[in-house]
Motif scaffolding. Structure first.
Motif, PDB file in Angstrom:
ATOM      1  N   PHE A 135      40.025  41.043  37.259  1.00 28.10           N
ATOM      2  CA  PHE A 135      39.101  42.382  37.642  1.00 28.10           C
ATOM      3  C   PHE A 135      38.173  42.608  36.472  1.00 28.10           C
ATOM      4  O   PHE A 135      37.241  42.737  36.766  1.00 28.10           O
ATOM      5  N   TRP A 136      38.940  42.609  35.389  1.00 25.74           N
ATOM      6  CA  TRP A 136      37.909  42.974  34.237  1.00 25.74           C
ATOM      7  C   TRP A 136      36.806  41.883  33.920  1.00 25.74           C
ATOM      8  O   TRP A 136      35.765  42.466  33.481  1.00 25.74           O
ATOM      9  N   SER A 137      37.194  40.755  34.395  1.00 24.97           N
ATOM     10  CA  SER A 137      36.032  39.513  34.042  1.00 24.97           C
ATOM     11  C   SER A 137      35.025  39.744  35.006  1.00 24.97           C
ATOM     12  O   SER A 137      33.663  39.525  34.535  1.00 24.97           O
ATOM     13  N   ILE A 138      35.252  40.127  36.336  1.00 22.70           N
ATOM     14  CA  ILE A 138      34.293  40.220  37.229  1.00 22.70           C
ATOM     15  C   ILE A 138      33.429  41.389  36.799  1.00 22.70           C
ATOM     16  O   ILE A 138      32.176  41.491  37.066  1.00 22.70           O
ATOM     17  N   THR A 139      33.997  42.517  36.175  1.00 25.10           N
ATOM     18  CA  THR A 139      33.448  43.710  35.886  1.00 25.10           C
ATOM     19  C   THR A 139      32.316  43.345  34.884  1.00 25.10           C
ATOM     20  O   THR A 139      31.098  43.683  35.003  1.00 25.10           O
ATOM     21  N   THR A 140      32.653  42.783  33.719  1.00 18.01           N
ATOM     22  CA  THR A 140      31.790  42.263  32.752  1.00 18.01           C
ATOM     23  C   THR A 140      30.945  41.356  32.714  1.00 18.01           C
ATOM     24  O   THR A 140      29.870  41.594  32.414  1.00 18.01           O
TER      25      THR A 140
ATOM     26  N   VAL B  59      39.966  36.655  45.110  1.00 14.27           N
ATOM     27  CA  VAL B  59      38.912  37.685  45.159  1.00 14.27           C
ATOM     28  C   VAL B  59      37.960  37.967  43.903  1.00 14.27           C
ATOM     29  O   VAL B  59      36.806  38.311  44.240  1.00 14.27           O
ATOM     30  N   ALA B  60      38.497  37.438  42.913  1.00 15.28           N
ATOM     31  CA  ALA B  60      37.662  37.121  41.732  1.00 15.28           C
ATOM     32  C   ALA B  60      36.746  36.062  41.709  1.00 15.28           C
ATOM     33  O   ALA B  60      35.943  35.789  40.921  1.00 15.28           O
ATOM     34  N   THR B  61      36.985  35.365  42.880  1.00 14.40           N
ATOM     35  CA  THR B  61      36.464  34.037  43.224  1.00 14.40           C
ATOM     36  C   THR B  61      36.270  32.835  42.016  1.00 14.40           C
ATOM     37  O   THR B  61      35.464  32.437  41.255  1.00 14.40           O
ATOM     38  N   ILE B  62      37.431  32.873  41.263  1.00 14.74           N
ATOM     39  CA  ILE B  62      37.588  32.323  40.204  1.00 14.74           C
ATOM     40  C   ILE B  62      38.133  30.759  40.962  1.00 14.74           C
ATOM     41  O   ILE B  62      37.685  29.703  40.590  1.00 14.74           O
TER      42      ILE B  62
END
Length: 219
Positions: free
Chosen positions: A167-172, A28-31
């Motif tokens: 999740f934090w990566s997507i946010t930042t 879901v983070a598309t990583i």
């Protein structure tokens, strides 16, 4: 819950629950590091529908989080500069204060981005036994949602931390992009306003000159 279903569908891989949730997080983070992937036809079909329904919700939640942080950034900058926190019109304050308030979310986004990379590098390099710069590289490709697959966490502790870190990566990353778009819009608006003010000033000067010339001719 999505990870649990994935674990059940992909039971041939003997994935544990942490690995399944880890799969859900990087999906879901598309990583997509490529270390945990669906291998059965049913697992691949499930991944398609899981992504379609969960990714938008994931980004929606991260946008809410960033909006809250942006509001906090505005509030904090106003407090720091001695501006009333409920003050919305800032035209009475110096331009540099106006800019700092407007750009506060961008400043916070840049700070969060680099802190996440360099602090995350310490955590992952310690857990995974990498050197520090390998950790920096891993955190960057995670933050940028690139995920080449050449570097991925292998320990359970690393996977658990990455569930939250992704999740934090997507946010930042979303915050960084949004903030710079806001900065560009603000600068464009300021430039447009300056041009209008300058044109108005020049027009007024021209009108005044014409009036003066008319008075002189009349006299």
């Amino acid at each position: 819950l999505g990870g649990l279903f994935f674990q059940m569908i992909e039971n041939e891989q003997s994935l544990d629950y942490v690995q399944s949730v880890y799969w859900g997080a990087v999906t879901v983070a598309t990583i997509g590091y490529g270390d945990v992937v669906p291998k059965t036809p049913s697992g691949k079909i499930y991944t398609v529908f899981f992504s379609i329904f969960v990714i938008p919700y994931y980004f929606f939640v991260s946008s809410i989080l960033w909006t809250s942080l942006a509001i906090f950034a505005h509030w904090s900058m106003k407090k720091l500069l001695g501006i009333p926190t409920k003050q919305k019109i800032l035209s009475n304050f110096p331009t540099w204060k106006q800019n700092l308030v407007h750009f506060a979310p961008a400043i916070l986004a840049v700070l969060c981005f680099f802190v996440s990379i360099f602090c995350g590098a310490v955590i992952f390099s310690t857990i995974e036994g990498w050197n520090y710069w390998e950790g920096v590289y891993f955190c960057f490709i995670t933050q940028a949602t690139i995920g080449y697959g050449d570097s991925a966490v292998e320990t359970r502790a690393g996977q658990i931390i990455l569930i939250f870190y992704s999740f934090w990566s997507i946010t930042t990353m979303g915050a960084l992009i949004t903030s710079f778009q806001t900065v560009l819009r603000t600068k464009r608006h300021q430039r447009s306003r300056y041009i209008k003010q300058e044109l108005s000033r020049q027009l007024k000067t021209l009108v005044d000159q014409l009036e003066e010339e008319s008075k002189e001719e009349f006299n």
